[in-house]
Design an enzyme around this catalytic site. Structure first.
Site, PDB file in Angstrom:
ATOM      1  N   LYS A   1      18.583  -3.701  37.081  1.00 41.30           N
ATOM      2  CA  LYS A   1      18.930  -4.026  35.700  1.00 41.30           C
ATOM      3  C   LYS A   1      17.704  -4.508  34.913  1.00 41.30           C
ATOM      4  O   LYS A   1      16.843  -5.193  35.457  1.00 41.30           O
ATOM      5  CB  LYS A   1      20.014  -5.100  35.800  1.00 41.30           C
ATOM      6  CG  LYS A   1      20.168  -6.058  34.676  1.00 41.30           C
ATOM      7  CD  LYS A   1      21.230  -7.090  35.004  1.00 41.30           C
ATOM      8  CE  LYS A   1      20.682  -8.513  34.955  1.00 41.30           C
ATOM      9  NZ  LYS A   1      20.504  -9.087  33.637  1.00 41.30           N
TER      10      LYS A   1
ATOM     11  N   LYS B   1      19.307 -13.749  43.476  1.00 47.33           N
ATOM     12  CA  LYS B   1      18.250 -14.652  43.003  1.00 47.33           C
ATOM     13  C   LYS B   1      17.686 -15.477  44.144  1.00 47.33           C
ATOM     14  O   LYS B   1      16.508 -15.825  44.133  1.00 47.33           O
ATOM     15  CB  LYS B   1      18.751 -15.548  41.863  1.00 47.33           C
ATOM     16  CG  LYS B   1      18.997 -14.762  40.583  1.00 47.33           C
ATOM     17  CD  LYS B   1      18.996 -15.616  39.325  1.00 47.33           C
ATOM     18  CE  LYS B   1      19.052 -14.713  38.084  1.00 47.33           C
ATOM     19  NZ  LYS B   1      19.227 -15.408  36.821  1.00 47.33           N
TER      20      LYS B   1
ATOM     21  N   LYS C   1      15.096 -10.023  31.089  1.00 49.27           N
ATOM     22  CA  LYS C   1      14.041 -10.610  30.244  1.00 49.27           C
ATOM     23  C   LYS C   1      13.053 -11.440  31.032  1.00 49.27           C
ATOM     24  O   LYS C   1      11.956 -11.711  30.573  1.00 49.27           O
ATOM     25  CB  LYS C   1      14.650 -11.405  29.082  1.00 49.27           C
ATOM     26  CG  LYS C   1      15.471 -12.617  29.475  1.00 49.27           C
ATOM     27  CD  LYS C   1      15.898 -13.381  28.234  1.00 49.27           C
ATOM     28  CE  LYS C   1      17.383 -13.627  28.178  1.00 49.27           C
ATOM     29  NZ  LYS C   1      17.940 -14.433  29.268  1.00 49.27           N
TER      30      LYS C   1
HETATM   31  P1  ATP Z   1      17.285 -13.498  33.178  1.00 50.04           P
HETATM   32  O1  ATP Z   1      16.264 -12.410  33.367  1.00 50.04           O
HETATM   33  O2  ATP Z   1      16.697 -14.787  32.746  1.00 50.04           O
HETATM   34  O3  ATP Z   1      18.218 -13.641  34.343  1.00 50.04           O
HETATM   35  P2  ATP Z   1      18.898 -11.693  31.634  1.00 50.04           P
HETATM   36  O4  ATP Z   1      18.032 -10.764  30.856  1.00 50.04           O
HETATM   37  O5  ATP Z   1      19.536 -11.152  32.847  1.00 50.04           O
HETATM   38  O6  ATP Z   1      18.134 -13.029  31.939  1.00 50.04           O
HETATM   39  P3  ATP Z   1      21.072 -13.334  30.571  1.00 50.04           P
HETATM   40  O7  ATP Z   1      20.667 -14.441  29.693  1.00 50.04           O
HETATM   41  O8  ATP Z   1      21.402 -13.658  31.977  1.00 50.04           O
HETATM   42  O9  ATP Z   1      19.963 -12.195  30.567  1.00 50.04           O
HETATM   43  O10 ATP Z   1      22.278 -12.520  29.930  1.00 50.04           O
HETATM   44  C1  ATP Z   1      22.691 -12.560  28.588  1.00 50.04           C
HETATM   45  C2  ATP Z   1      23.717 -11.481  28.315  1.00 50.04           C
HETATM   46  O11 ATP Z   1      23.115 -10.185  28.361  1.00 50.04           O
HETATM   47  C3  ATP Z   1      24.867 -11.421  29.325  1.00 50.04           C
HETATM   48  O12 ATP Z   1      26.069 -11.109  28.645  1.00 50.04           O
HETATM   49  C4  ATP Z   1      24.494 -10.296  30.242  1.00 50.04           C
HETATM   50  O13 ATP Z   1      25.610  -9.703  30.843  1.00 50.04           O
HETATM   51  C5  ATP Z   1      23.824  -9.344  29.270  1.00 50.04           C
HETATM   52  N1  ATP Z   1      22.835  -8.513  29.950  1.00 50.04           N
HETATM   53  C6  ATP Z   1      21.755  -8.960  30.647  1.00 50.04           C
HETATM   54  N2  ATP Z   1      21.026  -7.928  31.106  1.00 50.04           N
HETATM   55  C7  ATP Z   1      21.651  -6.803  30.675  1.00 50.04           C
HETATM   56  C8  ATP Z   1      21.378  -5.402  30.830  1.00 50.04           C
HETATM   57  N3  ATP Z   1      20.313  -4.997  31.510  1.00 50.04           N
HETATM   58  N4  ATP Z   1      22.210  -4.517  30.258  1.00 50.04           N
HETATM   59  C9  ATP Z   1      23.292  -4.940  29.566  1.00 50.04           C
HETATM   60  N5  ATP Z   1      23.611  -6.241  29.389  1.00 50.04           N
HETATM   61  C10 ATP Z   1      22.814  -7.166  29.933  1.00 50.04           C
END
Ligand code: ATP
Ligand code: LTN
Length: 331
Positions: free
Chosen positions: A197, A115, A200
């Protein structure tokens, strides 16, 4: 004697509408585990401000995320649902844990390095301290199990390490938590670049499918998904795009990889993408309907978060007082 249920804690950041990656990697398992465990699910708004947020949007995202938890099948009667900033013990324990955390171990964290590389203009202390706040979240509730996607494994290791460090420096205070990472679907990849990955907060909305996307959006995003050369539909390392779509297909149609590969023999990429989209649309429709109803009843959602914060606060404060006593704070 009735056996004590295991305590489960997890959270998602209100940084946008959650994606099918969050759903498959985390939320879907939360729903499965809610009967056998004592579940505590948090909307981690304090984590989300480590990246810049628009205040009105953050407020909206917070309520919507809580509603989405329920729409996906989390029952607020069985589980404790709350918003992180409503329980001050999270910030309080973070400060305490900061003093037994080394700057070196935080600067080596993959997510921090990632990040800070992507947002050079905003490498704030909160971003670096993010894993310590996450450790506080977990340790306050004497958590046994933490269901998360694979990207959170390193943060969980830190939480375990801090619990052990505190326990050996003072005396046993924290339970050492175990990760719960699904065997399949723990890392759903971006539809535009299957080597990173799905996330969102990705700037390109075509890279993710969010839980509130319309059927048309979903069909279009899968149609545009980046695939690999060749025409065979099978999971393998040299086919990251197709492998990702297969993982999504299996998760949304409750099929094993073997079953799906047999079923899809001879199908074209275009047909396959259409089938993935249909499977996703079918599973998301009831969730979207329920979400709409829930969002129309703000009073109910606010009541859930108030009651949740009260229940969570009671447990968290019990742990925090113990910690304060052990470190010698006058009380
Ligand atoms: P941001 O984009 O704001 O960093 P994010 O989409 O990575 O958000 P988080 O809120 O950080 O999501 O994660 C919430 C949950 O979803 C965590 O348990 C994380 O491990 C899981 N997660 C996030 N992205 C993935 C993915 N691509 N595949 C599977 N699990 C995921
Ligand atoms: N860092 C997590 C979200 C999170 C979390 C937690 C997950 C914050 N606190 C405690 C499990 C337990 C993420 O997914 N980015």
């Amino acid at each position: 004697m009735e056996q004590q249920k295991k305590v489960l804690f997890s959270g998602i950041q209100p940084t946008g509408i959650i994606t099918i990656g969050n759903y498959i990697g985390a939320l879907r398992n939360w729903v499965k585990l809610q009967d056998e465990c004592e579940c505590i699910y948090c909307v981690v708004d304090m984590h989300s401000i480590t990246a810049e947020q628009v205040p009105a949007q953050l407020r909206k995202n917070t309520l919507e995320l809580l509603a989405l938890y329920i729409a996906c099948g989390i029952d607020p009667k069985k589980c404790t649902l709350f918003v992180q900033s409503h329980v001050p013990a999270h910030a309080q324990l973070t400060w305490t844990l900061n003093t037994i955390t080394y700057v070196g171990e935080l600067s080596r964290m993959t997510q921090f390095k990632d990040k800070s590389r992507r947002h050079r203009e905003n490498i704030n202390m909160g971003l670096m301290d993010y894993p310590v706040l996450m450790a506080a979240d977990i340790l306050l509730y004497q958590t046994d199990i933490v269901p998360v996607g694979a990207d959170q494994k390193q943060h969980l290791e830190l939480a375990r390490g801090l619990a052990q460090r505190f326990n050996s420096r003072y005396n046993p205070t924290f339970k050492v938590p175990e990760p719960y990472i699904p065997r399949q679907g723990a890392r759903i990849m971006s539809l535009q670049n299957p080597l990173v990955k799905m996330s969102k907060s990705d700037e390109n909305p075509n890279s993710f499918v969010s839980l509130t996307d319309t059927p048309d959006d979903i069909a279009r995003k899968f149609k545009r998904a980046v695939t690999d050369s060749g025409s065979e539909i099978r999971a393998s390392e040299d086919k990251p795009g197709i492998t990702n779509l297969l993982n999504i297909y299996c998760a949304f149609s409750d099929k094993s990889l073997g079953q799906a590969e047999r079923e899809l023999e001879g199908a074209s990429y275009a047909q396959f993408k259409d089938m993935v989209a249909q499977a996703v649309i079918e599973k998301l429709q009831p969730i979207q309907r329920r979400l709409k109803e829930l969002l129309a009843d703000k009073a109910f959602l606010e009541q859930v978060m108030r009651e949740g914060a009260e229940r969570a606060g009671t447990i968290a404060n019990r742990t925090l007082s113990k910690v304060y006593r052990k470190i010698g704070f006058y009380g």
